[in-house]
Design a protein around this motif. Structure first.
Motif, PDB file in Angstrom:
ATOM      1  N   CYS A 170       0.853  -1.184   0.000  1.00 15.18           N
ATOM      2  CA  CYS A 170       0.000   0.000   0.000  1.00 15.18           C
ATOM      3  C   CYS A 170       0.892   1.237   0.000  1.00 15.18           C
ATOM      4  O   CYS A 170       1.943   1.250   0.632  1.00 15.18           O
ATOM      5  CB  CYS A 170      -0.871   0.037   1.247  1.00 15.18           C
ATOM      6  N   ILE A 171       0.456   2.288  -0.681  1.00 14.46           N
ATOM      7  CA  ILE A 171       1.174   3.552  -0.590  1.00 14.46           C
ATOM      8  C   ILE A 171       0.862   4.196   0.771  1.00 14.46           C
ATOM      9  O   ILE A 171       1.637   4.965   1.315  1.00 14.46           O
ATOM     10  CB  ILE A 171       0.782   4.503  -1.749  1.00 14.46           C
ATOM     11  N   SER A 172      -0.296   3.819   1.325  1.00 14.95           N
ATOM     12  CA  SER A 172      -0.681   4.263   2.664  1.00 14.95           C
ATOM     13  C   SER A 172      -0.290   3.173   3.658  1.00 14.95           C
ATOM     14  O   SER A 172       0.196   2.116   3.281  1.00 14.95           O
ATOM     15  CB  SER A 172      -2.190   4.475   2.709  1.00 14.95           C
ATOM     16  N   CYS A 177      -6.128   2.956   5.250  1.00 18.76           N
ATOM     17  CA  CYS A 177      -6.410   3.760   4.064  1.00 18.76           C
ATOM     18  C   CYS A 177      -7.913   3.742   3.766  1.00 18.76           C
ATOM     19  O   CYS A 177      -8.536   2.689   3.759  1.00 18.76           O
ATOM     20  CB  CYS A 177      -5.649   3.200   2.866  1.00 18.76           C
ATOM     21  N   LEU A 179      -8.993   5.670   1.011  1.00 16.93           N
ATOM     22  CA  LEU A 179      -9.081   6.279  -0.321  1.00 16.93           C
ATOM     23  C   LEU A 179     -10.147   5.578  -1.171  1.00 16.93           C
ATOM     24  O   LEU A 179     -10.997   6.205  -1.790  1.00 16.93           O
ATOM     25  CB  LEU A 179      -7.707   6.161  -0.992  1.00 16.93           C
ATOM     26  N   SER A 180     -10.081   4.243  -1.183  1.00 16.10           N
ATOM     27  CA  SER A 180     -11.035   3.467  -1.980  1.00 16.10           C
ATOM     28  C   SER A 180     -12.462   3.657  -1.447  1.00 16.10           C
ATOM     29  O   SER A 180     -13.401   3.813  -2.221  1.00 16.10           O
ATOM     30  CB  SER A 180     -10.633   1.996  -1.953  1.00 16.10           C
ATOM     31  N   ALA A 188     -11.940  -0.857   1.686  1.00 13.07           N
ATOM     32  CA  ALA A 188     -10.658  -1.569   1.655  1.00 13.07           C
ATOM     33  C   ALA A 188     -10.531  -2.518   2.841  1.00 13.07           C
ATOM     34  O   ALA A 188      -9.820  -3.521   2.767  1.00 13.07           O
ATOM     35  CB  ALA A 188      -9.508  -0.567   1.656  1.00 13.07           C
ATOM     36  N   CYS A 193     -11.016  -3.085  -1.862  1.00 10.14           N
ATOM     37  CA  CYS A 193     -10.147  -1.998  -2.328  1.00 10.14           C
ATOM     38  C   CYS A 193     -10.084  -1.917  -3.851  1.00 10.14           C
ATOM     39  O   CYS A 193      -9.821  -2.901  -4.538  1.00 10.14           O
ATOM     40  CB  CYS A 193      -8.733  -2.147  -1.769  1.00 10.14           C
ATOM     41  N   GLN A 195      -7.918  -0.075  -5.393  1.00 12.55           N
ATOM     42  CA  GLN A 195      -6.541   0.350  -5.711  1.00 12.55           C
ATOM     43  C   GLN A 195      -6.539   1.773  -6.247  1.00 12.55           C
ATOM     44  O   GLN A 195      -5.836   2.103  -7.216  1.00 12.55           O
ATOM     45  CB  GLN A 195      -5.909  -0.613  -6.721  1.00 12.55           C
ATOM     46  N   SER A 196      -7.309   2.636  -5.611  1.00 14.95           N
ATOM     47  CA  SER A 196      -7.435   4.024  -6.081  1.00 14.95           C
ATOM     48  C   SER A 196      -6.100   4.749  -6.068  1.00 14.95           C
ATOM     49  O   SER A 196      -5.892   5.677  -6.854  1.00 14.95           O
ATOM     50  CB  SER A 196      -8.421   4.782  -5.184  1.00 14.95           C
ATOM     51  N   CYS A 197      -5.181   4.320  -5.213  1.00 18.75           N
ATOM     52  CA  CYS A 197      -3.869   4.982  -5.154  1.00 18.75           C
ATOM     53  C   CYS A 197      -3.126   4.845  -6.476  1.00 18.75           C
ATOM     54  O   CYS A 197      -2.304   5.704  -6.811  1.00 18.75           O
ATOM     55  CB  CYS A 197      -3.036   4.395  -4.016  1.00 18.75           C
TER      56      CYS A 197
HETATM   57  S1  SF4 Z   1      -6.113   2.459  -2.211  1.00 16.42           S
HETATM   58 FE1  SF4 Z   1      -5.993   0.309  -1.554  1.00 16.42          FE
HETATM   59  S2  SF4 Z   1      -3.993  -0.439  -2.316  1.00 16.42           S
HETATM   60 FE2  SF4 Z   1      -3.969   1.828  -2.365  1.00 16.42          FE
HETATM   61  S3  SF4 Z   1      -3.038   2.440  -0.390  1.00 16.42           S
HETATM   62 FE3  SF4 Z   1      -5.272   2.430  -0.126  1.00 16.42          FE
HETATM   63  S4  SF4 Z   1      -5.765   0.370   0.687  1.00 16.42           S
HETATM   64 FE4  SF4 Z   1      -3.688   0.286  -0.199  1.00 16.42          FE
END
Ligand code: SF4
Length: 425
Positions: A170-172, A177, A179-180, A188, A193, A195-197
């Motif tokens: 994960c970038i987070s 996280c 983001l998703s 997530a 998830c 994978q919005s990152c």
């Molecule tokens: S969007 Fe998903 S894969 Fe990307 S950092 Fe967040 S949890 Fe991890």
């Protein structure tokens, strides 16, 4: 020295058996309830029982992820499910939920261990001690733990420690996280998830003016983890289990990655000197299965821009895996199942459980009726190929390749995307 466990992911029964045959000491899988990776083809209880029998016959173990972060409505049927897993013969559950963990720990007649998932972000020995007091039997450290911290935690010998050595990052912070959740309404922490990152982004100011100056859109994709050069230190630190990520990955990926780490671990545990040449060979083998450039993750500390993939989203799909061996060669011919396009005259290499990769050229191809064939382009088709070297059912054939090219990271031109990561709170 205690033997370290090599723990591999598996999205279905075939993948789990492949991982075990190629050298995994344990596999982790998702059941059809209470598990992340909701899109992975999760196992029914009957399949879990069948896998447990197969794994135990091969001196391997089965860990089942029960790792959603449940809402109240998600908890119905939990005790029945845990009892069914117990009856199926599993060796451990992996969970991040205090509710699920508590129910498991207080279950009458429990035969399996309770392991704390990486989703709990355990990064220090006090947190390990906390979970020891609750009665759990193993902790999976957060992927954000660096090598020095792993050694310090293991030195305190609180309980068995599991760490990630390979696969997606994960970038987070893992498990932290949203983001998703925010961008797609896919949770997530409940297996959804998106994978919005890794999507492509542009930056706009409040007047809707684009302020990112590069042509290439910005992305926050992370390099995958590849920890081959740290395995010796991890083993000597006393880590109990080395974990590969990726329940969605293919049989080929599992065979290559498990096989490469198996060779490395066996060499270390037999006292062999691990040379740079041998490590380079293992890394080149691991690269055969990677579809994204790899890096050290957090092992050297906080990753900077050189170990991330800012501005890049290229994921190569390899079609070099061309055949699965169904039978041993007989009278100079071998029956295989076609996986990807190949032609007579293709230089290939074969590898298998206990068989290091060796080269050969496929000179002749035949249908099962004995008719000559020059091209195979239908995956799943069964054909015979000329073969004059040892092979076993379950071995794999791939096109020869020197190494996966790793394109250099794009130079930052405007400073906005190329600066080292800011501190994380
Ligand atoms: S969007 Fe998903 S894969 Fe990307 S950092 Fe967040 S949890 Fe991890």
């Amino acid at each position: 020295m205690e033997h370290v466990e090599l723990l591999a992911p598996a999205g279905n029964l075939s993948k789990a058996k492949t991982a075990i045959l190629y050298g995994a000491n344990a596999v982790y899988i998702g059941g059809q309830s209470f598990s992340l990776r909701s899109r992975a083809s999760n196992f029914s209880l009957d399949q879990i029982a069948e896998l447990c029998t197969f794994a135990h016959e091969h001196h391997s173990k089965v860990h089942v992820t029960v790792n959603i972060i449940p809402h109240s409505d998600d908890l119905q049927g939990l005790d029945d499910y845990l009892r069914a897993l117990n009856d199926a013969g599993i060796d451990a559950i992996i969970s991040a939920s205090p509710t699920i963990i508590t129910h498991a720990l207080h279950m009458d007649g429990r035969q399996f261990e309770v392991h704390i998932s990486t989703q709990r972000s355990i990064l220090n020995s006090a947190a390990v001690r906390f979970w020891k007091r609750q009665g759990v039997e193993r902790v999976v450290l957060g992927r954000e733990t660096n090598l020095d911290s792993i050694e310090a935690i293991c030195a305190q010998d609180i309980m068995p420690i599991e760490v990630f050595i390979h696969g997606g990052m994960c970038i987070s912070y893992s498990g932290r996280c949203v983001l998703s959740n925010h961008m797609t309404d896919r949770d997530a922490n409940r297996g959804g998830c998106a994978q919005s990152c890794r999507w492509k982004y542009e930056l706009f100011d409040e007047q809707n003016e684009k302020i990112s100056r590069d042509e290439t859109p910005y992305s926050m994709s992370s390099r995958d983890l590849q920890a081959a050069k740290y395995i010796e230190r991890l083993i000597h630190a006393g880590v109990a289990s080395l974990k590969i990520e990726g329940r969605m990955k293919s049989d080929y990926y599992l065979a290559v990655v498990v096989g490469a780490y198996r060779r490395l671990i066996d060499a270390i545990e037999s006292g062999q000197t691990i040379t740079q040449e041998f490590l380079a060979e293992i890394s080149a083998e691991l690269a055969r299965a990677e579809n994204r450039p790899a890096g050290p993750g957090f092992y050297n500390g906080l990753p900077d821009q050189n170990v991330q993939l800012y501005r890049r989203h290229d994921e190569s799909v390899t079609q070099e895996y061309i055949g699965y061996v169904l039978e041993e060669p007989r009278d100079g011919w071998m029956k295989i199942q076609v996986k990807n396009h190949f032609e007579a005259g293709t230089p290939v290499e074969l590898f298998g459980p206990g068989i290091a990769p060796y080269p050969q050229t496929i000179d002749e191809i035949q249908t099962l009726d004995g008719l000559p064939k020059s091209v195979c382009s239908h995956p799943m088709e069964i054909v015979r190929i000329r073969w004059n070297q040892p092979a076993r059912p379950g071995s794999m054939i791939r096109k020869q390749r020197l190494s996966m090219p790793d394109k250099p990271e794009t130079e930052a031109k405007d400073g906005s995307c190329g600066k080292p990561n800011p501190p994380r709170g």
